[in-house]
Design an enzyme around this catalytic site. Sequence first.
Site, short mmCIF file in Angstrom:
data_model
loop_
_atom_site.label_atom_id
_atom_site.label_comp_id
_atom_site.label_asym_id
_atom_site.label_seq_id
_atom_site.Cartn_x
_atom_site.Cartn_y
_atom_site.Cartn_z
N PHE A 65 0.90 -1.21 0.05
CA PHE A 65 -0.07 0.21 0.17
C PHE A 65 0.81 1.17 -0.38
O PHE A 65 0.33 2.23 0.22
CB PHE A 65 -0.63 -0.51 1.18
CG PHE A 65 -0.34 0.18 2.09
CD1 PHE A 65 -0.09 0.99 3.21
CD2 PHE A 65 -0.14 -1.28 3.02
CE1 PHE A 65 0.80 1.47 4.38
CE2 PHE A 65 0.92 -1.38 4.26
CZ PHE A 65 0.88 0.12 5.11
N LYS A 90 4.34 3.32 -1.32
CA LYS A 90 6.16 3.33 -1.80
C LYS A 90 7.45 4.78 -1.53
O LYS A 90 6.18 5.65 -0.91
CB LYS A 90 5.79 3.49 -3.26
CG LYS A 90 5.12 2.49 -3.66
CD LYS A 90 5.04 3.06 -5.55
CE LYS A 90 3.78 2.28 -6.43
NZ LYS A 90 4.08 2.52 -7.73
N ASP A 146 9.00 -4.46 16.88
CA ASP A 146 8.89 -5.26 15.89
C ASP A 146 10.43 -4.55 15.21
O ASP A 146 10.46 -3.72 14.17
CB ASP A 146 7.98 -4.22 14.15
CG ASP A 146 8.42 -5.86 13.12
OD1 ASP A 146 8.92 -6.18 13.60
OD2 ASP A 146 8.39 -4.54 12.20
#
Length: 431
Positions: free
Chosen positions: A40, A42, A152
């Site tokens: 979704f 760039k 993460d």
Amino acid sequence: MEPQVQPPPQPPLSRTTSSTLPSNLLNRYELGRMLGRGSFAKVYAARTLADNKLVAIKIIDKLRMDSIMEPRIICEISAMRRLQHHPNVLKIYEVMATKTKIYLVMELALGGELFSKVLQRGKLPESKARRYFQQLCSALQFCHQNGVAHRDVKPQNLLLDADGNLKVSDFGLSALAEAHNWSVLQTACGTPAFTAPEVMARRGYDGGRADAWSCGVILFFLLSAKLPFDDSNMTLMYKKIQRREYQMPSPITKSAKSMINQLLDPNPNTRMSIEQLMNHSWFLKNYQSPTPSSLFDLDRMKSFKFDLSSINAFDIISLSSGLDLSGLFEITRRKDKRFTSKETMETTTERVREIGGKLGYRVEEGKGGAIGLGKGRLILMFELLEIAEKLLVVEVKVVEGGGLEFEEVQWVELKDRLEDIVLQWHTETSV
């Protein structure tokens, strides 16, 4: 999966012929080559037209996003904007949105991913691994001190700048302290090979201790170019984790082995914390405590010359901790109001107080310079942010009350009185 920035094999502003985006973006950036892409979003290299500085721009397609990704984007922006002053956290300069796109203007990390560097060159000498590890832990300690648990931490989210300094990125899965009790986080998230066992077990966990586990995996990876626990069979992998079955990198010092063993402890209560590891003898060797980043970048962001005619099309989102970012997504139930003003902060603040008093509202001071107006059960909150010289964004939120009578009578009257300081009104729906 978030788009990852790869080391550019060519000058960052060289264009790719397949790009359908204009080279001149928002009258402020010259868009260059694509650095990475995801489902979704760039990421492009770009240059500011105002001062010729290189930046990265993540362009998010709102039409391709699902409801799960929306809070992640808001969380990513909220986390990054409160961590601006640490030299090892990727900076965010500006956020804008249209009906179909969100633009995140960020620091450009020309060195690419640490993950790619290790895969290409193999395990690192202990002295070099220590330097990256020191920068990572310093950044994470700063995150925790400022109410952010990353959740993460992996080499793909650790970027390098042109000077080889580490930059922690991708805060889309982070948890913010005001939204959670860190000792009872419940969401299972992250990449299994780097994620603490208590997180994947879906039981209450501490965000800081979970980040410490990931640091242990990172250190192991830097010293061996391998992962301590890596198996396509998740059940087998977690059995190995609980039994602490891994082959220690060799050759490394006893001190490094000791640190890895204490970080890769499946029991979060006895696991070494980031604060403890930063006092470890191995960590402290040649350690230089980072100084807060210069305010240059933030000052440069604030000094951008905004094209006032573009405000009709673009929603300028602030880097202030007080501004509600849910306005990025037109999905919600309550109408909030927003306007831009060319008046100074002092003039606008005084005018709101004056108008509120004349219309019979109780005038109260809120956090961060916010102004509260109350009348009966109705409470309005005005939040002001200066995004450029003589350019403010003012959010008007209905905190309580605000039924049909307010919309048809009280709001109309208040809006009419504010017109002398309003450049442009922007009505948004928000949660």
